[in-house]
Every structure is written in C-alpha cells, then in structure tokens.
Design a protein around this motif. Structure first.
Motif, PDB file in Angstrom:
ATOM      1  N   CYS A 141    -107.252 124.867 -74.841  1.00  0.00           N
ATOM      2  CA  CYS A 141    -108.076 124.515 -75.992  1.00  0.00           C
ATOM      3  C   CYS A 141    -108.501 125.771 -76.755  1.00  0.00           C
ATOM      4  O   CYS A 141    -108.431 125.813 -77.992  1.00  0.00           O
ATOM      5  N   CYS A 142    -108.922 126.801 -76.031  1.00  0.00           N
ATOM      6  CA  CYS A 142    -109.323 128.055 -76.677  1.00  0.00           C
ATOM      7  C   CYS A 142    -108.170 128.656 -77.466  1.00  0.00           C
ATOM      8  O   CYS A 142    -108.364 129.137 -78.591  1.00  0.00           O
ATOM      9  N   ALA A 145    -115.798 120.498 -76.545  1.00  0.00           N
ATOM     10  CA  ALA A 145    -115.127 120.894 -77.784  1.00  0.00           C
ATOM     11  C   ALA A 145    -115.581 120.031 -78.951  1.00  0.00           C
ATOM     12  O   ALA A 145    -115.757 120.527 -80.076  1.00  0.00           O
ATOM     13  N   THR A 169    -114.508 126.017 -73.926  1.00  0.00           N
ATOM     14  CA  THR A 169    -113.594 125.714 -75.034  1.00  0.00           C
ATOM     15  C   THR A 169    -113.722 126.687 -76.198  1.00  0.00           C
ATOM     16  O   THR A 169    -113.162 126.464 -77.260  1.00  0.00           O
ATOM     17  N   ARG A 203    -107.672 126.783 -80.677  1.00  0.00           N
ATOM     18  CA  ARG A 203    -108.756 126.941 -81.638  1.00  0.00           C
ATOM     19  C   ARG A 203    -108.880 128.369 -82.154  1.00  0.00           C
ATOM     20  O   ARG A 203    -109.261 128.590 -83.304  1.00  0.00           O
ATOM     21  N   HIS A 204    -108.569 129.352 -81.294  1.00  0.00           N
ATOM     22  CA  HIS A 204    -108.763 130.761 -81.638  1.00  0.00           C
ATOM     23  C   HIS A 204    -107.524 131.560 -81.226  1.00  0.00           C
ATOM     24  O   HIS A 204    -107.567 132.346 -80.275  1.00  0.00           O
ATOM     25  N   SER A 243    -116.533 128.027 -77.951  1.00  0.00           N
ATOM     26  CA  SER A 243    -117.472 127.880 -79.060  1.00  0.00           C
ATOM     27  C   SER A 243    -118.230 129.170 -79.374  1.00  0.00           C
ATOM     28  O   SER A 243    -118.719 129.347 -80.500  1.00  0.00           O
ATOM     29  N   GLU A 300    -119.516 122.380 -82.101  1.00  0.00           N
ATOM     30  CA  GLU A 300    -119.633 122.890 -83.459  1.00  0.00           C
ATOM     31  C   GLU A 300    -120.920 122.453 -84.140  1.00  0.00           C
ATOM     32  O   GLU A 300    -121.460 123.193 -84.969  1.00  0.00           O
TER      33      GLU A 300
END
Length: 245
Positions: free
Chosen positions: A74-75, A10, A49, A78-79, A51, A14
C-alpha cells in the motif's frame, strides 16, 4: 494486525480526526525541536499505510520499514518515490539515520528494551528519536487486542526505558482535551461488555463531528512542546542519541 485493519487505516488516515490532528501535533513538535531540513536521513519504523510519510519529508530524506507485506504494498502504491522496506525490529538496516520515528509502534513489540537498543544502534551521532505510545492500562480496549498491543504506558514505565539509552529532550502526554470523553467511552464499553474494535477506531470519522474532534485534538499543538500536559490518551517523547562521552 489483520490485513483489513490496514485497509481501514488507509481509508481513514487522510481525513479522520485522530490521524489528521496527530500529524499536526507531531509536525509542530518536530518543527520546534529540530526544524525543517533537507539533508537529514529520516526513518519511520512501522509506517503502516504511509499516512505520515509526506509530513516527514519536511525534515529530510525519508525511508520507512514496515513488518506487514499488505501495508508495504500500500505504501509503495501511495508513495512510489519513498523507499519502504519489508522488515521489522530487530532486522538490520544499512547505515544510520539522523531522525527515527516510532509512532504508536513500541507497544506492538514484545521486547521493548531490545527495540530501543535497535534504535540506538541505528541513530547517527546527534540523532533524534520521536516516539509515541498509547497511555494508561485502564484505557485498554478491544482495539488494543485487535492491534496486537502488548501494553499501554505511563511516564513512570516509559521514561526509565528511554533514559537508559538516550538523553531526554521532551516528554508529555497528549490527546488530553478529549481524554475525559475517551476514558468514559472506554470504561462504559468495558462495563457493558461491548466489543468496540474497528468501530472504536473509526468513531467520529465522518460528518460535522469529525471536524469538531479534529479541531479539539489538534488545538493541543499550540501548547506543545512549550508545556507538558499532565495526562492524555497517548505519550509523546523526543530523545537524543547519547554521546560516546
């Protein structure tokens, strides 16, 4: 994979040259082979995670399945608008998908033939599989062990498995430009008995070298899928669901 590996992923995904360049290459190939669209049902299997999930939205309505609970959590953080299911092959999913993506996942699965059968069962008529795997057993490193890989592939070992179930649309090695340097580092580490592992994965992720490596790796998107590269650190395959006829 250990929980701290997901935290590393994670943090790196990016900006790190490997993730950024790989996404650029995948997007280029997907643009050429299926094009952008909004009506497709897109599934990423083993999304880690997450991306890749924003990039995959370019091709339709995205869902994902991930085997590790810390990565799923985590996913979802983040989303939050992308459905992510906690599960793994061969767990059943409702419905079928127009696009299924396995990006560096098949090597984690002991029974890769059964995994490809599962994909075939979950692909809609006319659907497309996009698949990446690590290449060449001699590149095996401590990172493969930490990630619980079962194998690395060559075209000779992977394509017959794919062709048993699907019509091949495209197959090429990639991460070719950096292959000599990566192979030299991996082989030297083995000869010197250096452990590698997380450091191997994070190499070059900061500073000017990150930009240089990203540019060199991502430049392969201008060749793919117009040509097939003869060797590389990874393999990229696109295949279509075989018609009932």
């Amino acid at each position: 994979m250990r929980a701290d590996q997901f935290e590393l992923d994670a943090a790196l995904a990016e900006d790190h040259w490997w993730w950024v360049a790989r996404r650029a290459i995948l997007a280029r190939v997907m643009d050429r082979l299926i094009g952008p669209g909004t009506d497709r049902r897109v599934l990423e299997v083993g999304c880690s995670t997450g991306s890749n999930l924003p990039m995959l939205r370019r091709y339709g309505r995205v869902r994902a399945i991930e085997a590790h609970r810390p990565a799923v959590d985590c996913c979802r953080r983040r989303h939050p608008t992308i459905p992510v299911v906690h599960g793994r092959i061969p767990d059943p999913l409702d419905g079928r998908f127009d696009v299924i993506c396995l990006f560096d996942v098949l090597e984690h699965i002991a029974d890769d033939r059964r995994a490809l059968d599962w994909i075939d069962e979950h692909l809609a008529p006319g659907g497309t599989l996009f698949l990446t795997v690590p290449a060449f057993a001699f590149l095996w490193s401590r990172h493969d062990e930490l990630a619980h890989h079962h194998r690395r592939y060559t075209m000779r070992t992977l394509l017959p498995l794919v062709r048993e179930r699907f019509d091949l649309r495209f197959a090429s090695y990639f991460n070719t430009h950096l292959f000599p340097a990566i192979a030299a580092v991996r082989l030297a580490a083995r000869l010197l008995r250096r452990p590698g592992g997380d450091a191997d994965k994070a190499f070059g992720g900061r500073g000017p070298i990150n930009g240089v490596l990203r540019a060199v790796f991502a430049a392969e998107r201008w060749w793919l899928p117009a040509i097939r590269l003869p060797f590389g650190v990874s393999i990229l395959v696109a295949a279509a669901k075989r018609s009932a006829d």
